[in-house]
Design an enzyme around this catalytic site. Structure first.
Site, PDB file in Angstrom:
ATOM      1  N   HIS A 440     -24.281 -22.835 -12.271  1.00  0.00           N
ATOM      2  CA  HIS A 440     -23.477 -23.591 -11.286  1.00  0.00           C
ATOM      3  C   HIS A 440     -23.015 -22.617 -10.337  1.00  0.00           C
ATOM      4  CE1 HIS A 440     -23.425 -27.565 -12.864  1.00  0.00           C
ATOM      5  NE2 HIS A 440     -23.601 -26.982 -14.023  1.00  0.00           N
ATOM      6  N   ASP A 526     -21.368 -23.486 -18.172  1.00  0.00           N
ATOM      7  CA  ASP A 526     -21.895 -24.841 -18.517  1.00  0.00           C
ATOM      8  C   ASP A 526     -23.491 -25.089 -17.670  1.00  0.00           C
ATOM      9  OD1 ASP A 526     -21.854 -27.585 -19.055  1.00  0.00           O
ATOM     10  OD2 ASP A 526     -21.112 -28.137 -17.056  1.00  0.00           O
ATOM     11  N   GLU A 527     -24.272 -25.684 -18.560  1.00  0.00           N
ATOM     12  CA  GLU A 527     -25.412 -25.970 -17.992  1.00  0.00           C
ATOM     13  C   GLU A 527     -26.487 -24.828 -17.405  1.00  0.00           C
ATOM     14  OE1 GLU A 527     -24.738 -30.596 -17.371  1.00  0.00           O
ATOM     15  OE2 GLU A 527     -24.409 -29.400 -15.676  1.00  0.00           O
ATOM     16  N   VAL A 528     -26.620 -23.939 -18.176  1.00  0.00           N
ATOM     17  CA  VAL A 528     -27.725 -22.795 -17.727  1.00  0.00           C
ATOM     18  C   VAL A 528     -29.024 -23.333 -18.381  1.00  0.00           C
ATOM     19  CG1 VAL A 528     -28.400 -20.547 -18.062  1.00  0.00           C
ATOM     20  CG2 VAL A 528     -25.916 -20.884 -17.760  1.00  0.00           C
TER      21      VAL A 528
END
Length: 866
Positions: A440, A526-528
């Site tokens: 992100h 978050d959300e790699v």
């Protein structure tokens, strides 16, 4: 002759765009665009079918080539299934480009073109529609032409509104709303304290005290001078002038701010006919006592100054349940101006929220100026067209091509941020900055690429590499959940950590100048996506150094170990998303995630959001707290304020984690949220057996559960009004659960009794909102655009009955199909079910709900449409 003309026309359409442009001045602004959902569950799959319809309303043809049409879309389009003679490809993120395919015949004046799109998942409400539409002509490649004529056709059929065959959640039809409102308890508002969040002890007493500048003095202990000044300013908003202040006792009636030995945020408030006394052992305690005093004022007091204001007599003893009561605001996806942040801080402090989690960096924007790194905001703080990484980021979430007039652009200068910090500190709110990494992070990556290019051109290669966040030789292939293929920082680069040091030190300097507390920094996590770093030479070189690092998965722990040390050296704690505290391993040969023991029990704080009902991680927050992490409960199921209130096409917001109205945060039980989580995201019932085998919170885990957080992600937050609509009145439920002790219904063992107590409690809370809180917010801090729920309608025996959720609302209607206004007929009783009835709810300032009709209300159910 006809065949000759047809041949000539075909030859003309085949002429290259550059040649055509010399003869035809195409004006794409004359192309009207419509979009509609055709069906979900397309071909029996988790896919949706939608369509653009282009209508040429101008006098010139749209040629066969030489143009492109761009739009943002939240679903992943299958390029092989596009119809209409055009091709669609993903540019990056959520930005798509449509262009003519070989053989496209153009669009003549008066003609229409239908383009069907197949995409993943489903489309249910208005926030799913394509946004930010614009054209670009080859002859003017630097110019974007925004679409002016665009209409989204509402979805009304079951095939358009059901997500899949598993979707059991009905539309929020007007008949269903009528039954819901009718079930609310009729308990009077006096049955509970006149303060939200509810105090620990509240005793209403007979009589009143009248506050007036002519007769009342604020008397304060010297340690409460700042809070006394704050109180004087606040009361001046209802009295027209400030009350006199005195650090010495006075003989006249007074509001006394008294020092005692109470706990950190505890206070005692006493209102008698003779005066007001607030006692606390801390400045925060006095401040919260002041907020409770303000809450006792009549809601109408904030509408206009008066000579005096009446306060009902009461005795209050109070302290919070959780010391960490947080609200996250994402200003990266869509920017909010400084004035809106200050107004939000006023709102948060009134409801005793003491943490403001500022999510200022993302793929789509970087919003805080960092001295020495101007590209972060000059480039990372702008979105528009052209897509030049040395100038700006591309449009996202419908921000459009005009970078200078878009909520996709904007940032807080150093001076702005210091002012925000000071304002928050005066209101006893800690601001937690979030530097979203390593995923992100596209805005920062692109900004540092631009810096690299600039300095390299100046011949300063060493300086250019100083803060690089990407490996130019990296050939890794990945795609993030949000569609980006270049949004993850390279964690093997030493320059990455120099960058983080530069940013953290710049933030620390601003906090020092503002005299604001900074004890921890949120570093994302978050959300790699899978695939990152696998083909990066610098990452592979690091893995081959013979250390404990053996796979690219190990780079995750390497990164957070480095970041942990970086912050610890500066006296700061590490804060992150849940993934930052997880470790990848295998169970029965399959990938499996467990709490990472390396960081547990080290004051490592985590926001845990993933409890999506039915996804399998419902117990993740409890597992991490039991493992020794400091956990802030941030569950999407109840506390994601960007989730749409209801399943209705006209309701904005996402819904991937479920729909979330104001009941969801109010009904959340922090230490046992399984208890009233009874349906999955598709509305299917969950019985007690569903939670068998799920971890429950241990006593040790309870001690590690530090608080609650409400979150507003801003993909759909296009204005201040939309922001306030999504958080209000949800915020009051968050405040109630974060501050007040568990109510009786949360611990009652008998299900029938618990259900009855819940209904009564919700009815009383709703009454409080309608009679006190929402009327106050019509004017408090300049007034807020809270959501006004639509009326409920019941059609029976040739009549239509209407009701409302909140008692401060009135219903107006029309009979000719036009939109009701503040001057339309006032509903006072059953209406003949004839004509084209339209109903809206209105508040005292004239704002209204969405429109509902009895003929589409149904009975709150939906039939299969596939």
């Amino acid at each position: 002759m006809y065949r000759i003309l047809l041949l000539a026309l075909c030859c003309w359409l085949a002429v290259p765009a550059a040649a055509q442009s010399k003869r035809i001045a195409v004006d794409p602004a004359t192309i009207r665009v419509d979009w509609e959902v055709i069906t979900n569950h397309h071909e029996g799959k988790a896919a949706c079918l939608s369509a653009f319809t282009f209508t040429n309303t101008g006098k010139k043809a749209l040629p066969a080539s030489g143009w492109a049409f761009y739009f943002n879309f939240v679903r992943t389009i299958d390029p092989a299934a596009v119809t209409g003679g055009v091709q669609v490809r993903l540019v990056n993120g959520d930005l798509y480009k449509m262009s003519p395919a070989t053989g496209f015949a153009g669009l003549a004046p008066g003609a229409t073109l239908r383009v069907e799109l197949v995409a993943g998942a489903w489309l249910v409400n208005q926030s799913d529609a394509p946004l930010g539409l614009f054209w670009v002509l080859d002859e003017q490649p630097e110019k974007a032409i925004a679409v002016k004529q665009y209409q989204v056709k509402p979805s009304t059929e079951p095939a358009q509104t059901m997500r899949s065959m598993a979707d059991q959640l009905p539309l929020a039809g007007a008949a269903a709303l009528y039954q819901q409102y009718a079930a609310l308890s009729a308990a009077p508002v006096t049955a509970q304290p006149l303060i939200i969040p509810s105090p620990a002890v509240y005793q209403a007493n007979p009589g009143s005290f009248f506050i007036s500048p002519a007769t009342t003095t604020i008397v304060y202990d010297s340690s409460f001078a700042v809070e006394a000044g704050y109180l004087a300013n606040e009361l001046s908003r209802v009295l027209g002038k400030k009350l006199p202040l005195s650090a010495q006792p006075v003989s006249s009636p007074a509001i006394e701010l008294v020092k005692n030995e109470a706990g950190p945020e505890a206070y005692t408030l006493s209102v008698t006919p003779q005066g007001v006394r607030i006692l606390a052992g801390s400045n925060a305690g006095i401040f919260y006592g002041i907020q409770s005093l303000k809450a006792l004022l009549p809601p109408a007091a904030w509408s206009a100054p008066a000579v005096s204001v009446r306060v009902p007599c009461a005795a209050v003893q109070d302290q919070p349940r959780f010391g960490y009561r947080s609200f996250l605001l994402d200003v990266a996806r869509h920017f909010q101006p400084k004035a809106q942040l200050l107004k939000t801080l006023d709102l948060l402090s009134f409801y005793k929220i003491n943490v403001f989690h500022l999510h200022f960096s993302e793929d789509e924007g970087w919003r805080v100026e960092i001295p020495g790194l101007p590209e972060l905001t000059q480039i990372g703080g702008r979105r528009g067209f052209p897509f030049d990484g040395n100038r700006q980021l591309p449009p996202s979430f419908g921000s459009g091509p005009d970078a200078d007039h878009s909520r996709g652009s904007g940032f807080y200068s150093r001076e702005d941020f210091v002012e925000i910090l000071r304002y928050a500190t005066e209101r006893h709110i800690r601001v937690i900055p979030e530097i979203e990494t390593p995923g992100h992070a596209r805005a920062a990556i692109i900004a540092m690429k631009a810096r690299y290019d600039r300095l390299l051109k100046e011949g300063k290669e060493a300086e250019a590499r100083e803060f690089m966040l990407h490996d130019p030789a990296d050939q890794s292939v990945y795609r993030s959940v949000q569609g980006w293929d270049d949004n993850v920082i390279n964690v093997a680069l030493p320059s990455t950590y120099r960058f983080l040091e530069k940013v953290v030190d710049g933030l620390r300097d601003m906090y020092r100048e503002a005299n604001a507390p900074l004890t921890q920094v949120h570093m994302g996590g978050d959300e790699v996506p899978a695939g990152v770093w696998e083909r990066s030479p610098v990452c592979q070189a690091l893995l081959q150094q013979g250390s404990a690092l053996t796979t690219t998965d190990d780079l995750w722990y390497y990164y957070y170990g480095k970041v942990y040390t970086l912050l610890k050296e500066r006296g700061l704690g590490l804060y992150g998303w849940e993934e930052a505290g997880m470790r990848k391993t295998r169970l029965d040969g399959r990938p499996h995630m467990i709490p990472n023991p390396d960081f547990a029990n080290n004051s490592f704080q985590l926001d845990v959001w993933n409890n999506v009902l039915g996804w399998g991680a419902e117990d993740l927050a409890y597992r991490l707290a039991n493992a020794g992490y400091q956990v802030v409960l941030s569950p999407v199921s109840n506390l994601y304020f960007d989730m749409a209130y209801q399943k209705a096409f006209d309701e904005p917001g996402y819904y991937w984690g479920g729909f979330a109205d104001e009941y969801k945060p109010w009904s959340f039980i922090p230490f046992d949220y399984y208890r009233n989580s009874r349906t999955d995201v598709m509305g299917n019932p969950l019985d007690n057996s569903f939670y068998k085998g799920k971890d429950r919170l241990t006593d040790y885990g309870r001690k590690n559960t530090v608080g609650l957080q409400g979150l507003l992600w801003s993909e759909t937050i296009i204005s201040e009004q939309r922001m306030e609509y999504m958080i209000l009145p949800k915020l009051m439920g968050l405040a109630e659960r974060a501050w007040a002790a568990d109510p009786a219904w949360a611990t009652e063992p008998d299900p029938a009794t618990a259900a009855r107590l819940t209904a009564t409690g919700w009815g009383q809370f709703t009454a409080m909102l309608g009679q006190r809180e929402l009327p106050r917010l019509d004017h408090y801090a300049g007034g807020f655009h809270y959501r006004i729920p639509p009326p409920g309608l019941l059609a029976e025996n040739g009549k239509v009955l209407a009701n409302v959720q909140y008692k401060n609302l009135q219903v107006r209607y029309t009979t000719d199909g036009t939109e009701p206004t503040g001057k339309s007929r006032l509903y006072t009783g059953p209406v003949d079910n004839t004509g084209k009835l339209q109903f809206k709810a209105f508040n005292a300032t004239g704002r209204s709900s969405r429109t509902v009709q009895p003929d589409t209300a149904g009975n709150g159910t939906q039939k299969r449409g596939f």
